[in-house]
Design a protein around this motif. Structure first.
Motif, PDB file in Angstrom:
ATOM      1  N   PHE A 173       2.381  41.587   6.448  1.00  0.00           N
ATOM      2  CA  PHE A 173       1.841  40.602   7.384  1.00  0.00           C
ATOM      3  C   PHE A 173       1.252  41.294   8.613  1.00  0.00           C
ATOM      4  N   PHE A 174       1.838  42.429   8.999  1.00  0.00           N
ATOM      5  CA  PHE A 174       1.396  43.121  10.204  1.00  0.00           C
ATOM      6  C   PHE A 174       0.036  43.798  10.022  1.00  0.00           C
ATOM      7  N   CYS A 175      -0.431  43.917   8.774  1.00  0.00           N
ATOM      8  CA  CYS A 175      -1.783  44.426   8.552  1.00  0.00           C
ATOM      9  C   CYS A 175      -2.823  43.495   9.178  1.00  0.00           C
ATOM     10  N   TRP A 176      -2.474  42.221   9.300  1.00  0.00           N
ATOM     11  CA  TRP A 176      -3.404  41.254   9.879  1.00  0.00           C
ATOM     12  C   TRP A 176      -3.819  41.644  11.297  1.00  0.00           C
ATOM     13  N   PHE A 177      -2.920  42.287  12.030  1.00  0.00           N
ATOM     14  CA  PHE A 177      -3.238  42.669  13.407  1.00  0.00           C
ATOM     15  C   PHE A 177      -4.278  43.790  13.463  1.00  0.00           C
ATOM     16  N   ASN A 178      -4.544  44.437  12.325  1.00  0.00           N
ATOM     17  CA  ASN A 178      -5.584  45.469  12.256  1.00  0.00           C
ATOM     18  C   ASN A 178      -6.739  45.069  11.345  1.00  0.00           C
ATOM     19  N   ASP A 179      -6.663  43.857  10.784  1.00  0.00           N
ATOM     20  CA  ASP A 179      -7.682  43.409   9.853  1.00  0.00           C
ATOM     21  C   ASP A 179      -9.029  43.264  10.565  1.00  0.00           C
ATOM     22  N   GLY A 180     -10.105  43.565   9.837  1.00  0.00           N
ATOM     23  CA  GLY A 180     -11.431  43.482  10.430  1.00  0.00           C
ATOM     24  C   GLY A 180     -11.856  42.075  10.790  1.00  0.00           C
ATOM     25  N   ASN A 181     -11.210  41.056  10.196  1.00  0.00           N
ATOM     26  CA  ASN A 181     -11.540  39.680  10.539  1.00  0.00           C
ATOM     27  C   ASN A 181     -10.245  38.899  10.734  1.00  0.00           C
ATOM     28  N   GLY A 182      -9.750  38.266   9.690  1.00  0.00           N
ATOM     29  CA  GLY A 182      -8.489  37.540   9.815  1.00  0.00           C
ATOM     30  C   GLY A 182      -8.605  36.190  10.481  1.00  0.00           C
ATOM     31  N   SER A 183      -9.827  35.627  10.546  1.00  0.00           N
ATOM     32  CA  SER A 183     -10.013  34.378  11.270  1.00  0.00           C
ATOM     33  C   SER A 183      -9.392  33.179  10.569  1.00  0.00           C
ATOM     34  N   GLU A 184      -9.249  33.233   9.246  1.00  0.00           N
ATOM     35  CA  GLU A 184      -8.655  32.101   8.534  1.00  0.00           C
ATOM     36  C   GLU A 184      -7.175  31.942   8.894  1.00  0.00           C
ATOM     37  N   LEU A 185      -6.458  33.058   8.906  1.00  0.00           N
ATOM     38  CA  LEU A 185      -5.049  32.991   9.311  1.00  0.00           C
ATOM     39  C   LEU A 185      -4.945  32.639  10.791  1.00  0.00           C
ATOM     40  N   ALA A 186      -5.869  33.127  11.591  1.00  0.00           N
ATOM     41  CA  ALA A 186      -5.877  32.768  13.019  1.00  0.00           C
ATOM     42  C   ALA A 186      -5.994  31.262  13.185  1.00  0.00           C
ATOM     43  N   ASP A 187      -6.862  30.630  12.391  1.00  0.00           N
ATOM     44  CA  ASP A 187      -7.005  29.180  12.420  1.00  0.00           C
ATOM     45  C   ASP A 187      -5.684  28.485  12.133  1.00  0.00           C
ATOM     46  N   LEU A 188      -4.995  28.955  11.110  1.00  0.00           N
ATOM     47  CA  LEU A 188      -3.723  28.337  10.745  1.00  0.00           C
ATOM     48  C   LEU A 188      -2.694  28.476  11.857  1.00  0.00           C
ATOM     49  N   ILE A 189      -2.662  29.645  12.478  1.00  0.00           N
ATOM     50  CA  ILE A 189      -1.679  29.869  13.534  1.00  0.00           C
ATOM     51  C   ILE A 189      -2.022  29.064  14.785  1.00  0.00           C
ATOM     52  N   ALA A 190      -3.280  29.154  15.216  1.00  0.00           N
ATOM     53  CA  ALA A 190      -3.679  28.538  16.485  1.00  0.00           C
ATOM     54  C   ALA A 190      -3.808  27.023  16.408  1.00  0.00           C
ATOM     55  N   ASN A 191      -4.288  26.509  15.277  1.00  0.00           N
ATOM     56  CA  ASN A 191      -4.609  25.087  15.194  1.00  0.00           C
ATOM     57  C   ASN A 191      -3.666  24.281  14.323  1.00  0.00           C
ATOM     58  N   ASP A 192      -2.675  24.940  13.742  1.00  0.00           N
ATOM     59  CA  ASP A 192      -1.716  24.223  12.908  1.00  0.00           C
ATOM     60  C   ASP A 192      -0.281  24.622  13.261  1.00  0.00           C
ATOM     61  N   LEU A 193       0.085  25.863  12.974  1.00  0.00           N
ATOM     62  CA  LEU A 193       1.462  26.300  13.217  1.00  0.00           C
ATOM     63  C   LEU A 193       1.872  26.110  14.674  1.00  0.00           C
ATOM     64  N   PHE A 194       1.065  26.606  15.601  1.00  0.00           N
ATOM     65  CA  PHE A 194       1.451  26.573  17.017  1.00  0.00           C
ATOM     66  C   PHE A 194       1.587  25.148  17.556  1.00  0.00           C
ATOM     67  N   PRO A 195       0.580  24.283  17.406  1.00  0.00           N
ATOM     68  CA  PRO A 195       0.753  22.935  17.966  1.00  0.00           C
ATOM     69  C   PRO A 195       1.818  22.116  17.251  1.00  0.00           C
ATOM     70  N   ASN A 196       2.091  22.427  15.972  1.00  0.00           N
ATOM     71  CA  ASN A 196       3.054  21.653  15.193  1.00  0.00           C
ATOM     72  C   ASN A 196       4.364  22.410  14.959  1.00  0.00           C
ATOM     73  N   ALA A 197       4.679  23.322  15.853  1.00  0.00           N
ATOM     74  CA  ALA A 197       5.831  24.201  15.655  1.00  0.00           C
ATOM     75  C   ALA A 197       7.130  23.423  15.459  1.00  0.00           C
ATOM     76  N   GLY A 198       7.363  22.414  16.275  1.00  0.00           N
ATOM     77  CA  GLY A 198       8.592  21.639  16.153  1.00  0.00           C
ATOM     78  C   GLY A 198       8.711  20.977  14.793  1.00  0.00           C
ATOM     79  N   MET A 199       7.586  20.484  14.296  1.00  0.00           N
ATOM     80  CA  MET A 199       7.570  19.832  12.992  1.00  0.00           C
ATOM     81  C   MET A 199       7.922  20.823  11.881  1.00  0.00           C
ATOM     82  N   TYR A 200       7.348  22.050  11.962  1.00  0.00           N
ATOM     83  CA  TYR A 200       7.634  23.035  10.932  1.00  0.00           C
ATOM     84  C   TYR A 200       9.086  23.522  11.018  1.00  0.00           C
ATOM     85  N   PHE A 201       9.600  23.677  12.220  1.00  0.00           N
ATOM     86  CA  PHE A 201      10.972  24.152  12.359  1.00  0.00           C
ATOM     87  C   PHE A 201      11.957  23.176  11.734  1.00  0.00           C
TER      88      PHE A 201
END
Length: 252
Positions: A173-201
């Protein structure tokens, strides 16, 4: 196949005209996606004070973010067992949005002291000003000796000039921090996981409502249609996935 090829014989010109119209329609659809994304980002920025207040509550819950990541239906499949051990030290996730253009943001993972790396925070920056040319800035991970989870001895090489994270099913997973793009996972983290964190927990997400979560793919846009045949079927077959495909089956 021969029958299919002959099915459109004599109507090539109207099919081309139909394809041209669909291309113009897709231009408007792209504008809609851009405006929806901008509106979503604007309101995410308005939630900043509430997210800050939420941090105080999250700090009282052990391994909150690891639990969220492992309960996310897509992100969980990107985390190896060794990754999970390192992520167990994750104390905070922040989405630092630009006040001038909030569709641009940095994803910040803040860690407590851990046996894997010396960084207090792992950061990845995204600029989606040009929807077809996402600009990504990676910040290196200072691994402790013998603890590099992205080391070539254990994983295929992942560097800033490639998308090795998305292409390699065994990548940390930590390869993502060096990936040349990674915008799809960024979308999931920024626009789904983060705002809905309580729901996922709490595990209260409803799989039947997954399509209700706005996920915006800024880095990829395709206005081309199949000029050789049924435009409607081609459009449905070529629809881009909103989220990256799972790299591997979920861990037991």
């Amino acid at each position: 196949m021969a029958a299919e090829n002959g099915a459109h014989e004599g109507i090539e010109i109207p099919l081309q005209e139909l394809s041209d119209i669909n291309i113009e329609i897709n231009v408007i659809v792209d504008q809609l996606v851009d405006e929806e994304a901008a509106l979503h980002a604007k309101y995410e920025l308005k939630k900043a004070a509430l997210y800050k207040k939420r941090e105080g509550v999250i700090a009282k819950i052990p391994k909150f973010w690891l639990t969220c990541l492992e309960k996310h239906p897509i992100i969980t499949s990107l985390i190896e067992m060794e990754d999970a051990e390192a992520i167990s030290y994750l104390q905070r996730i922040a989405i630092d949005r630009s006040t001038e253009n909030p569709i641009n943001y940095s994803i910040v993972f803040e860690f407590s002291e851990n046996p894997y790396f010396t960084n207090r925070a792992l950061v990845k920056e995204f600029d989606f000003t040009k929807r077809d040319e996402a600009k990504v800035v990676n910040h290196g991970i200072d691994w402790k000796e013998g603890k590099d989870l992205t080391a070539p001895a254990k994983k295929e090489q992942c560097d800033e000039d490639s998308d090795a994270f998305s292409e390699n099913e065994d990548a940390s997973f930590f390869c993502w921090f060096n990936d040349g793009n990674g915008s799809e996972l960024a979308d999931l983290i920024a626009n789904d996981l983060f705002p809905n964190a309580g729901m996922y927990f709490t595990g209260s997400e409803n799989s039947d409502d997954e399509d209700d979560t706005p996920v915006f793919d800024f880095a990829n846009s395709d206005n081309e249609d199949d000029v050789n045949g049924d435009a409607d079927s081609a459009e449905s077959e070529d629809d881009a996935e909103d989220a990256p495909a799972s790299k591997r089956a979920k861990r037991a």
